[in-house]
Design a protein around this motif. Structure first.
Motif, mmCIF file in Angstrom:
data_model
loop_
_atom_site.group_PDB
_atom_site.id
_atom_site.type_symbol
_atom_site.label_atom_id
_atom_site.label_comp_id
_atom_site.label_asym_id
_atom_site.label_seq_id
_atom_site.Cartn_x
_atom_site.Cartn_y
_atom_site.Cartn_z
ATOM 1 N N LEU A 1 42.357 27.754 53.439
ATOM 2 C CA LEU A 1 41.159 27.578 52.617
ATOM 3 C C LEU A 1 41.097 26.158 52.049
ATOM 4 C CD1 LEU A 1 41.110 30.974 50.688
ATOM 5 C CD2 LEU A 1 39.909 30.371 52.806
ATOM 6 N N ARG A 2 42.216 25.672 51.589
ATOM 7 C CA ARG A 2 42.252 24.302 51.068
ATOM 8 C C ARG A 2 41.923 23.298 52.166
ATOM 9 N NH1 ARG A 2 44.961 22.434 46.640
ATOM 10 N NH2 ARG A 2 44.079 20.496 47.409
ATOM 11 N N GLU A 3 42.431 23.547 53.376
ATOM 12 C CA GLU A 3 42.247 22.593 54.475
ATOM 13 C C GLU A 3 40.785 22.432 54.858
ATOM 14 O OE1 GLU A 3 44.607 21.395 58.548
ATOM 15 O OE2 GLU A 3 44.542 23.515 57.964
ATOM 16 N N VAL A 4 39.981 23.499 54.685
ATOM 17 C CA VAL A 4 38.562 23.388 55.035
ATOM 18 C C VAL A 4 37.697 23.033 53.821
ATOM 19 C CG1 VAL A 4 38.724 24.895 57.030
ATOM 20 C CG2 VAL A 4 38.175 25.892 54.796
ATOM 21 N N GLY A 5 38.324 22.741 52.690
ATOM 22 C CA GLY A 5 37.572 22.202 51.564
ATOM 23 C C GLY A 5 37.318 23.134 50.402
ATOM 24 N N ALA A 6 37.832 24.359 50.439
ATOM 25 C CA ALA A 6 37.625 25.274 49.313
ATOM 26 C C ALA A 6 38.451 24.831 48.113
ATOM 27 C CB ALA A 6 37.994 26.694 49.707
ATOM 28 N N THR A 7 37.877 25.007 46.934
ATOM 29 C CA THR A 7 38.610 24.725 45.701
ATOM 30 C C THR A 7 38.723 25.957 44.804
ATOM 31 O OG1 THR A 7 36.596 23.973 44.576
ATOM 32 C CG2 THR A 7 37.897 22.299 45.715
ATOM 33 N N LEU A 8 37.878 26.960 45.041
ATOM 34 C CA LEU A 8 37.884 28.200 44.267
ATOM 35 C C LEU A 8 38.093 29.374 45.208
ATOM 36 C CD1 LEU A 8 34.611 27.697 42.154
ATOM 37 C CD2 LEU A 8 36.917 27.298 41.351
ATOM 38 N N VAL A 9 38.589 30.491 44.669
ATOM 39 C CA VAL A 9 38.689 31.708 45.471
ATOM 40 C C VAL A 9 38.558 32.919 44.553
ATOM 41 C CG1 VAL A 9 41.239 31.756 45.348
ATOM 42 C CG2 VAL A 9 40.041 32.972 47.186
ATOM 43 N N LEU A 10 37.736 33.874 44.974
ATOM 44 C CA LEU A 10 37.630 35.130 44.238
ATOM 45 C C LEU A 10 38.897 35.948 44.449
ATOM 46 C CD1 LEU A 10 34.001 36.306 45.145
ATOM 47 C CD2 LEU A 10 34.744 35.088 43.095
ATOM 48 N N VAL A 11 39.357 36.575 43.374
ATOM 49 C CA VAL A 11 40.516 37.461 43.456
ATOM 50 C C VAL A 11 40.208 38.712 42.644
ATOM 51 C CG1 VAL A 11 42.986 37.707 43.096
ATOM 52 C CG2 VAL A 11 42.047 35.451 43.606
ATOM 53 N N GLY A 12 40.430 39.874 43.256
ATOM 54 C CA GLY A 12 40.249 41.121 42.528
ATOM 55 C C GLY A 12 38.818 41.582 42.393
ATOM 56 N N HIS A 13 37.929 41.100 43.258
ATOM 57 C CA HIS A 13 36.558 41.603 43.211
ATOM 58 C C HIS A 13 36.584 43.115 43.363
ATOM 59 C CE1 HIS A 13 32.396 42.390 44.387
ATOM 60 N NE2 HIS A 13 32.091 41.213 43.860
ATOM 61 N N SER A 14 35.661 43.786 42.704
ATOM 62 C CA SER A 14 35.672 45.255 42.698
ATOM 63 C C SER A 14 35.618 45.842 44.102
ATOM 64 C CB SER A 14 34.511 45.789 41.858
ATOM 65 O OG SER A 14 33.269 45.438 42.441
ATOM 66 N N GLU A 15 34.928 45.157 45.012
ATOM 67 C CA GLU A 15 34.856 45.660 46.380
ATOM 68 C C GLU A 15 36.205 45.543 47.084
ATOM 69 O OE1 GLU A 15 30.165 44.466 46.486
ATOM 70 O OE2 GLU A 15 31.585 43.273 47.643
ATOM 71 N N ARG A 16 36.993 44.539 46.738
ATOM 72 C CA ARG A 16 38.345 44.429 47.271
ATOM 73 C C ARG A 16 39.245 45.516 46.669
ATOM 74 N NH1 ARG A 16 38.507 42.042 51.830
ATOM 75 N NH2 ARG A 16 40.764 42.255 51.550
ATOM 76 N N ARG A 17 39.039 45.795 45.400
ATOM 77 C CA ARG A 17 39.856 46.828 44.752
ATOM 78 C C ARG A 17 39.521 48.214 45.301
ATOM 79 N NH1 ARG A 17 42.103 45.017 39.480
ATOM 80 N NH2 ARG A 17 41.294 42.942 38.954
ATOM 81 N N THR A 18 38.230 48.526 45.410
ATOM 82 C CA THR A 18 37.842 49.894 45.767
ATOM 83 C C THR A 18 37.825 50.137 47.268
ATOM 84 O OG1 THR A 18 35.485 49.315 45.676
ATOM 85 C CG2 THR A 18 36.482 50.171 43.665
ATOM 86 N N LEU A 19 37.351 49.179 48.054
ATOM 87 C CA LEU A 19 37.230 49.381 49.495
ATOM 88 C C LEU A 19 38.503 49.055 50.260
ATOM 89 C CD1 LEU A 19 33.670 47.866 50.112
ATOM 90 C CD2 LEU A 19 34.288 50.266 49.753
ATOM 91 N N PHE A 20 39.303 48.138 49.721
ATOM 92 C CA PHE A 20 40.486 47.685 50.453
ATOM 93 C C PHE A 20 41.788 47.968 49.704
ATOM 94 C CE2 PHE A 20 36.855 45.197 51.845
ATOM 95 C CZ PHE A 20 36.932 45.351 53.227
ATOM 96 N N GLY A 21 41.695 48.727 48.632
ATOM 97 C CA GLY A 21 42.887 49.223 47.961
ATOM 98 C C GLY A 21 43.726 48.197 47.238
ATOM 99 N N GLU A 22 43.132 47.095 46.824
ATOM 100 C CA GLU A 22 43.897 46.084 46.099
ATOM 101 C C GLU A 22 44.071 46.515 44.645
ATOM 102 O OE1 GLU A 22 42.214 42.174 46.670
ATOM 103 O OE2 GLU A 22 42.299 42.344 48.859
ATOM 104 N N ASP A 23 45.305 46.846 44.284
ATOM 105 C CA ASP A 23 45.587 47.245 42.907
ATOM 106 C C ASP A 23 45.985 46.022 42.087
ATOM 107 O OD1 ASP A 23 48.155 46.655 43.778
ATOM 108 O OD2 ASP A 23 48.854 48.747 43.735
ATOM 109 N N ASP A 24 46.375 46.244 40.832
ATOM 110 C CA ASP A 24 46.697 45.121 39.952
ATOM 111 C C ASP A 24 47.827 44.260 40.504
ATOM 112 O OD1 ASP A 24 44.729 45.711 38.091
ATOM 113 O OD2 ASP A 24 46.059 46.888 36.804
ATOM 114 N N SER A 25 48.826 44.884 41.145
ATOM 115 C CA SER A 25 49.942 44.102 41.682
ATOM 116 C C SER A 25 49.494 43.231 42.848
ATOM 117 C CB SER A 25 51.083 45.025 42.103
ATOM 118 O OG SER A 25 50.688 45.883 43.157
ATOM 119 N N ALA A 26 48.590 43.755 43.678
ATOM 120 C CA ALA A 26 48.058 42.967 44.793
ATOM 121 C C ALA A 26 47.204 41.813 44.280
ATOM 122 C CB ALA A 26 47.244 43.860 45.724
ATOM 123 N N VAL A 27 46.425 42.081 43.241
ATOM 124 C CA VAL A 27 45.603 41.024 42.643
ATOM 125 C C VAL A 27 46.491 39.928 42.073
ATOM 126 C CG1 VAL A 27 43.967 40.515 40.795
ATOM 127 C CG2 VAL A 27 43.664 42.568 42.195
#
Length: 249
Positions: A82-108
């Motif tokens: 992500l850094r290599e292509v120019g990103a400086t920000l990244v979403l972490v723990g979006h509700s759709e990641r938590r609910t649809l992809f099972g990302e819990d607090d430890s994964a976040v």
């Protein structure tokens, strides 16, 4: 008072032509001087968006990242990429990641740590479901999600996060928390940040992310503890997105 930030989350939407349209429009836009703007586009469009946004005030963000630096993880994307292509920000723990992809607090937490390690700014998303709000547990749930990350970080690391409150019941439903409801949670978050560090509470950008639109942005952004917006559907419409940006000025 933190600098206002309007961040557009395209989710799994968009096209190369839309990337170009946004790049041109943002290059020509007369944005408020005290405003930061970001676009979180799908992975395939990141490099094109990096070029399209190069002459604008907007910075590039991604929608998630792996908690691993490299390896046999088919379909994943690393923070270094992500850094290599120019990103400086990244979403972490979006509700759709938590609910649809099972990302819990430890994964976040693991993804927040990985973002910080590679120099990305994590936009940590927090939010309660309708059931949790109706049970009177909304604030408790949101503060718990915050503490699950901040308690595990060093003081310096906490200062490198952006926080986005996104009531799950107001994402993609057409429902929006009233300005008073949104402000109440933001104020609670600000108080909890102050318990870690007064400077943390003063400097951390707290974004509202629940169906913010051109016609409700000004009222939401006028609240004392709402420093900007994480915009979903309206971020795919350039006129609406620019109107929201103007509301933050």
């Amino acid at each position: 008072m933190p600098m206002p930030l309007i961040a557009g989350n395209w989710k799994m939407n968009g096209s190369l032509s839309l990337v170009e349209t946004f790049g041109q429009a943002l290059a020509d836009a007369d944005l408020p001087s005290r405003l930061e703007v970001a676009l979180m586009v799908p992975f395939p469009y990141l490099e094109s968006a990096s070029r399209a946004l190069a002459g604008t005030r907007a910075v590039l963000g991604a929608q998630t990242l792996s908690d691993q630096p490299a390896g046999a993880f088919t379909g994943e994307v690393s923070g270094e990429m992500l850094r290599e292509v120019g990103a400086t920000l990244v979403l972490v723990g979006h509700s759709e990641r938590r609910t649809l992809f099972g990302e819990d607090d430890s994964a976040v937490l693991a993804r927040v740590r990985r973002a910080l390690e590679v120099g990305l700014t994590p936009v940590l998303c927090l939010g309660e479901t309708l059931e949790e709000r109706d049970d009177g547990r909304g604030e408790t749930v949101v503060i718990g999600q915050l503490e699950a990350v901040l308690d595990a970080l060093e003081a310096e690391q906490r200062h490198r996060l952006v926080i986005a409150y996104e009531p799950v019941w107001a994402i993609g439903t057409g429902r929006t928390a009233t300005p008073e409801q949104a402000q109440a949670i933001h104020a609670a978050l600000r108080r909890r940040l102050a318990a870690y560090d007064d400077g943390l509470a003063e400097k951390t950008q707290l974004l509202y992310g629940g169906s913010m639109k051109a016609d409700n942005a000004a009222e939401l952004l006028a609240q004392p503890d709402i420093d900007g917006g994480l915009v979903g559907g309206a971020s795919l419409k350039i006129d609406d997105f620019l109107a929201i940006c103007q509301s933050a000025g």
